[in-house]
Design a protein around this motif. Sequence first.
Motif, PDB file in Angstrom:
ATOM      1  N   SER A   1      32.956  21.497  33.175  1.00 51.20           N
ATOM      2  CA  SER A   1      31.755  21.976  32.504  1.00 51.20           C
ATOM      3  C   SER A   1      31.626  21.016  31.366  1.00 51.20           C
ATOM      4  CB  SER A   1      32.235  23.336  31.929  1.00 51.20           C
ATOM      5  OG  SER A   1      33.213  23.300  30.982  1.00 51.20           O
TER       6      SER A   1
ATOM      7  N   ASP B   1      40.106  29.138  27.736  1.00 54.78           N
ATOM      8  CA  ASP B   1      39.405  29.835  28.941  1.00 54.78           C
ATOM      9  C   ASP B   1      38.312  30.577  28.700  1.00 54.78           C
ATOM     10  OD1 ASP B   1      39.382  31.674  30.928  1.00 54.78           O
ATOM     11  OD2 ASP B   1      40.970  32.784  30.482  1.00 54.78           O
ATOM     12  N   PRO B   2      37.092  30.184  29.450  1.00 57.86           N
ATOM     13  CA  PRO B   2      35.845  30.674  29.514  1.00 57.86           C
ATOM     14  C   PRO B   2      35.654  31.702  30.592  1.00 57.86           C
ATOM     15  CG  PRO B   2      35.814  28.661  30.598  1.00 57.86           C
ATOM     16  CD  PRO B   2      37.128  28.957  30.216  1.00 57.86           C
TER      17      PRO B   2
ATOM     18  N   THR C   1      32.045  23.212  20.140  1.00 56.80           N
ATOM     19  CA  THR C   1      33.028  24.291  20.649  1.00 56.80           C
ATOM     20  C   THR C   1      34.283  23.790  20.975  1.00 56.80           C
ATOM     21  OG1 THR C   1      30.890  25.413  21.774  1.00 56.80           O
ATOM     22  CG2 THR C   1      33.231  25.851  22.809  1.00 56.80           C
TER      23      THR C   1
ATOM     24  N   ILE D   1      36.955  32.040  25.279  1.00 63.63           N
ATOM     25  CA  ILE D   1      35.652  31.622  24.676  1.00 63.63           C
ATOM     26  C   ILE D   1      34.578  32.162  25.625  1.00 63.63           C
ATOM     27  CG2 ILE D   1      36.457  29.587  23.464  1.00 63.63           C
ATOM     28  CD1 ILE D   1      35.331  27.873  25.815  1.00 63.63           C
ATOM     29  N   GLY D   2      34.840  32.934  26.851  1.00 64.73           N
ATOM     30  CA  GLY D   2      33.996  33.303  27.513  1.00 64.73           C
ATOM     31  C   GLY D   2      34.389  34.581  28.756  1.00 64.73           C
TER      32      GLY D   2
ATOM     33  N   ARG E   1      25.686  27.585  28.999  1.00 62.57           N
ATOM     34  CA  ARG E   1      25.742  28.675  30.019  1.00 62.57           C
ATOM     35  C   ARG E   1      25.164  29.979  28.959  1.00 62.57           C
ATOM     36  NH1 ARG E   1      27.235  29.124  34.793  1.00 62.57           N
ATOM     37  NH2 ARG E   1      27.931  27.522  35.813  1.00 62.57           N
TER      38      ARG E   1
ATOM     39  N   THR F   1      33.911  32.840  19.329  1.00 60.81           N
ATOM     40  CA  THR F   1      32.364  32.380  19.700  1.00 60.81           C
ATOM     41  C   THR F   1      31.911  31.580  18.480  1.00 60.81           C
ATOM     42  OG1 THR F   1      31.479  34.379  18.707  1.00 60.81           O
ATOM     43  CG2 THR F   1      31.950  34.623  21.076  1.00 60.81           C
TER      44      THR F   1
ATOM     45  N   ASN G   1      37.800  25.151  18.745  1.00 63.03           N
ATOM     46  CA  ASN G   1      38.845  25.911  19.562  1.00 63.03           C
ATOM     47  C   ASN G   1      40.259  25.327  19.866  1.00 63.03           C
ATOM     48  OD1 ASN G   1      37.321  28.595  19.885  1.00 63.03           O
ATOM     49  ND2 ASN G   1      35.780  27.109  20.963  1.00 63.03           N
TER      50      ASN G   1
END
Length: 320
Positions: free
Chosen positions: A145, A204-205, A121, A227-228, A37, A253, A125
């Motif tokens: 995702s 949570d993105p 990632t 994270i987003g 993304r 990030t 995290n």
Amino acid sequence: MKALQGIEGRVEWVDASPLACSPGQIRIKVAAAGLNRADLLQRDGLYPPPPGASPYIGLECAGVVAEVGEGAAWNVGDKVCALLAGGGMAEEVVVDARHAFPVPDGLTLHEAAAIPEVYCTAWLNLFELAGLQRGQKVLLHAGASGVGSAGIQLCRAMGNPVWVSVGSAERLAYCESLGAEGGALRKVDLESLRDFAPFDVILDPVGAPYASLDVDLLGMDGRWVLIGLMGGRKAELDLAKILGKRIQLIGSTLRSRDADFKATLIGDMRERVWPLFADRQLKPQLERTFAAEDVSAAFEALASNTVSGKVVVVIDGDLH
């Protein structure tokens, strides 16, 4: 060489000059590159690469080592996949040798291209920043995702029950096939996640639309890792709940982290995570591959929010 550049909301293969392979670096002849993304955002001019990084698109790739700089612990011909700050969508990439992984036995280069960004990632995290301990409960938003599917598998392997939020019943079934205990559909009944709470960690993105619910769903000493901001950047929160539950909000990030941080992360993962690929506890979730000439279609597929797992662009069809 050819490299992929974002130009006013579209992508185009352009001529680029190969970089020198300096001490401590390797040159990779790229077979395939994973699509993320962040690449959609860079295409649209919303996520510029950090200073000093390649201006071209691509945060991960897999291929064959073509050149080894002095002091780099690789050999020409080694099959590797690599975490990048940019430039993975290119015929060649030069990268810090410490940021490469060996391709796990039994995986193709196309599959390996789907590993570095999402597994790094998820591991960073969930297990390093949030400090997950065996048995603690996890909620992954956008569970189908690339990061979500990696996170589900890592949680299952490490003994952490995990729930998800997703966009459809089909994607929920996909997550459950990877090891999720269950979950909720975001446009149907997100509030039903309360039935599975309290959670110890939420990844949570999405951001703003989920913020208040995340606070409610976390238990005492819960960790909320943001994270987003796919859903927005501004939210109204009851800070008394955060204080009362001793909730930690962690903004994270990976792309902008420095080279030494990434090298340490990758070293830890090679020790603790990479063996899980060998014994098949982890498997890259490669849903679709696209040829380089169809790269625009690859971007549209990811943007459609219908992909479960990863999209990979094949740069060199002769390398497998």
